[in-house]
Design a protein around this motif. Structure first.
Motif, PDB file in Angstrom:
ATOM      1  N   THR A   1       3.736  35.240  20.209  1.00 17.11           N
ATOM      2  CA  THR A   1       3.369  36.381  21.041  1.00 17.11           C
ATOM      3  C   THR A   1       4.617  37.185  21.390  1.00 17.11           C
ATOM      4  N   LEU A   2       4.407  38.493  21.645  1.00 14.25           N
ATOM      5  CA  LEU A   2       5.477  39.327  22.197  1.00 14.25           C
ATOM      6  C   LEU A   2       5.430  39.323  23.728  1.00 14.25           C
ATOM      7  N   ARG A   3       4.340  38.799  24.306  1.00  9.84           N
ATOM      8  CA  ARG A   3       4.119  38.836  25.763  1.00  9.84           C
ATOM      9  C   ARG A   3       4.471  37.471  26.342  1.00  9.84           C
ATOM     10  N   LEU A   4       5.729  37.304  26.706  1.00 11.13           N
ATOM     11  CA  LEU A   4       6.241  35.996  27.130  1.00 11.13           C
ATOM     12  C   LEU A   4       6.148  35.862  28.644  1.00 11.13           C
ATOM     13  N   THR A   5       5.548  34.760  29.098  1.00 14.60           N
ATOM     14  CA  THR A   5       5.354  34.540  30.538  1.00 14.60           C
ATOM     15  C   THR A   5       5.322  33.031  30.821  1.00 14.60           C
ATOM     16  N   THR A   6       4.805  32.642  31.974  1.00 13.48           N
ATOM     17  CA  THR A   6       4.821  31.232  32.375  1.00 13.48           C
ATOM     18  C   THR A   6       4.306  30.320  31.260  1.00 13.48           C
ATOM     19  N   GLY A   7       5.094  29.295  30.956  1.00 18.67           N
ATOM     20  CA  GLY A   7       4.734  28.346  29.903  1.00 18.67           C
ATOM     21  C   GLY A   7       5.418  28.642  28.580  1.00 18.67           C
ATOM     22  N   ASN A   8       5.874  29.857  28.392  1.00 16.96           N
ATOM     23  CA  ASN A   8       6.590  30.185  27.151  1.00 16.96           C
ATOM     24  C   ASN A   8       8.052  29.754  27.246  1.00 16.96           C
ATOM     25  N   ARG A   9       8.605  29.473  26.075  1.00 15.42           N
ATOM     26  CA  ARG A   9      10.002  29.068  25.956  1.00 15.42           C
ATOM     27  C   ARG A   9      10.787  30.131  25.205  1.00 15.42           C
ATOM     28  N   LEU A  10      12.018  30.340  25.620  1.00  8.60           N
ATOM     29  CA  LEU A  10      12.929  31.233  24.914  1.00  8.60           C
ATOM     30  C   LEU A  10      13.848  30.364  24.069  1.00  8.60           C
ATOM     31  N   HIS A  11      13.815  30.589  22.747  1.00 11.75           N
ATOM     32  CA  HIS A  11      14.498  29.725  21.794  1.00 11.75           C
ATOM     33  C   HIS A  11      15.806  30.347  21.322  1.00 11.75           C
ATOM     34  N   SER A  12      16.675  29.495  20.811  1.00  6.28           N
ATOM     35  CA  SER A  12      17.963  29.950  20.278  1.00  6.28           C
ATOM     36  C   SER A  12      17.845  30.250  18.776  1.00  6.28           C
ATOM     37  N   ASN A  13      18.899  30.859  18.240  1.00  5.45           N
ATOM     38  CA  ASN A  13      18.995  31.093  16.792  1.00  5.45           C
ATOM     39  C   ASN A  13      19.013  29.779  16.012  1.00  5.45           C
ATOM     40  N   LEU A  14      19.309  28.659  16.686  1.00  3.34           N
ATOM     41  CA  LEU A  14      19.294  27.352  16.024  1.00  3.34           C
ATOM     42  C   LEU A  14      18.041  26.546  16.392  1.00  3.34           C
ATOM     43  N   SER A  15      17.017  27.243  16.905  1.00  2.00           N
ATOM     44  CA  SER A  15      15.679  26.673  17.122  1.00  2.00           C
ATOM     45  C   SER A  15      15.583  25.679  18.272  1.00  2.00           C
ATOM     46  N   ASN A  16      16.544  25.727  19.202  1.00  2.00           N
ATOM     47  CA  ASN A  16      16.439  24.882  20.386  1.00  2.00           C
ATOM     48  C   ASN A  16      15.922  25.689  21.581  1.00  2.00           C
ATOM     49  N   CYS A  17      15.223  25.004  22.507  1.00  2.00           N
ATOM     50  CA  CYS A  17      14.756  25.666  23.731  1.00  2.00           C
ATOM     51  C   CYS A  17      15.949  25.923  24.643  1.00  2.00           C
ATOM     52  N   MET A  18      16.209  27.191  24.941  1.00  2.00           N
ATOM     53  CA  MET A  18      17.292  27.532  25.875  1.00  2.00           C
ATOM     54  C   MET A  18      16.763  27.640  27.300  1.00  2.00           C
ATOM     55  N   LEU A  19      15.633  28.310  27.465  1.00  6.18           N
ATOM     56  CA  LEU A  19      15.060  28.558  28.793  1.00  6.18           C
ATOM     57  C   LEU A  19      13.542  28.480  28.697  1.00  6.18           C
ATOM     58  N   GLU A  20      12.921  27.831  29.681  1.00  7.83           N
ATOM     59  CA  GLU A  20      11.457  27.834  29.772  1.00  7.83           C
ATOM     60  C   GLU A  20      11.069  28.635  31.008  1.00  7.83           C
ATOM     61  N   ILE A  21      10.079  29.489  30.854  1.00  9.27           N
ATOM     62  CA  ILE A  21       9.590  30.263  32.013  1.00  9.27           C
ATOM     63  C   ILE A  21       8.617  29.368  32.773  1.00  9.27           C
ATOM     64  N   ILE A  22       8.989  28.988  33.997  1.00  5.70           N
ATOM     65  CA  ILE A  22       8.118  28.066  34.746  1.00  5.70           C
ATOM     66  C   ILE A  22       7.362  28.769  35.871  1.00  5.70           C
ATOM     67  N   ALA A  23       7.722  30.007  36.181  1.00  6.78           N
ATOM     68  CA  ALA A  23       6.942  30.804  37.144  1.00  6.78           C
ATOM     69  C   ALA A  23       7.217  32.274  36.852  1.00  6.78           C
ATOM     70  N   ASP A  24       6.219  33.123  37.106  1.00  8.30           N
ATOM     71  CA  ASP A  24       6.339  34.546  36.765  1.00  8.30           C
ATOM     72  C   ASP A  24       5.284  35.298  37.566  1.00  8.30           C
ATOM     73  N   SER A  25       5.710  36.024  38.588  1.00 14.47           N
ATOM     74  CA  SER A  25       4.754  36.754  39.431  1.00 14.47           C
ATOM     75  C   SER A  25       4.403  38.115  38.851  1.00 14.47           C
ATOM     76  N   CYS A  26       5.052  38.495  37.749  1.00 18.16           N
ATOM     77  CA  CYS A  26       4.876  39.853  37.199  1.00 18.16           C
ATOM     78  C   CYS A  26       4.115  39.846  35.872  1.00 18.16           C
TER      79      CYS A  26
END
Lengths: 198, 198
Positions: free
Chosen positions: A60-85
């Protein structure tokens, strides 16, 4: 839970370190303000946030709670755990001097996210060319039926926030964005809190 | 007009150099085959193709004749001067071992575009982490109303082509892609021609 609070003034940048498991809360203080976020593996700066890997794995292009932001080497860098917007962007690269010239007819030096990120991260030896496409918190970009894209005013109100949990030890760069259209032509501070979950 | 023709076998990669003004023609030999293309400034490998800058300046995800592919430093790297297909992707990063594990349950070593690009470019000293999100020629990715994305079979037929003109001296990496869904689960060669316009 310990917290460290930082206020990033309008049109400026900041860098911070996160340990794996620590959380970063990013708040829109007055509404309609975008924050560009980039991240580097603290042990290897060639590992950086990747919109291409993130779109692929999250589908998805619509990243929000539960989505993970991955690195160029395919590792999870940041997980969105809350998002009021719920409305953010990962398509567009940080505004830079060419953005200001091309879209705003500003020929001289003016604040921009690319250089604010570079300045904030320069102490780590990170080069200008290493700044990746940022996760643009609160940025509102539409995609129409023919795949045209448009920057719209943010929907984020005062007090809206996103909380990220670090998937690895990170260097994070973050700005209060300087581009007119991205911020509905008004600029305000971004508040960040580093949270140690006990 | 002089031409140099190269055939890139299925599931493999190749690198080549382009001088500013030279053209690169990329042909789908049998149809339904994606080619991942990356580019580096030949004088400064920290300057690379950027989907984020390209989306920003071209204001579309649907890049075709007349559109330019920009670098992370806001310079034109490649201009699309002909395109018989019209459907390409610049959202998704090259397939890699994690792509194969995650989507195809392939745990062991298997051909993938990220490593094929890295191997093809290794002679220049380019690191794995420097491989950017590629311009995925003939790749067909849909974006739905809720911003969900899906990889669809390519629409490219045998003989479809794209011609790029180099905006600067470049190192180019290009593959015949190895990912099942991207190529409708059949794999064929990609032909490239370097064209010296007299």
């Amino acid at each position: 839970m310990e917290e460290k609070m930082i206020l990033i003034p309008p049109k400026s940048g900041y860098s911070l370190e996160l340990q794996r498991g620590q959380c970063l809360k990013v708040l829109c203080t007055e509404g309609s303000q975008v924050a560009d976020l980039v991240a580097f593996n603290r042990q290897d700066f060639t590992e950086v946030l990747s919109n291409g890997k993130t779109f692929d794995y999250e589908q998805t292009l619509r990243l929000t709670t539960g989505n993970r932001l991955h690195s160029n080497l395919s590792n999870c860098m940041l997980e969105i755990i809350a998002d009021s917007c719920g409305i953010h962007d990962f398509l567009l690269a940080p505004c830079c001097p060419e953005t200001m010239r091309r879209f705003y007819n500003m020929e001289g030096p003016s604040p921009n996210c690319r250089d604010n990120l570079y300045d904030a991260l320069a102490g780590y030896g990170i080069e200008r060319g290493q700044i990746p496409t940022a996760f643009n918190i609160f940025m509102n970009v539409s995609v129409d039926e023919s795949m045209g894209i448009e920057v719209l005013p943010p929907v984020a109100k005062s007090g809206d926030y996103v909380v990220f949990r670090a998937g690895m030890d990170l260097i994070v760069g973050i700005t209060a964005c300087s581009a007119g259209a991205s911020n509905n032509y008004s600029f305000s501070a971004i508040e960040v809190q580093i949270q140690d979950i006990a």
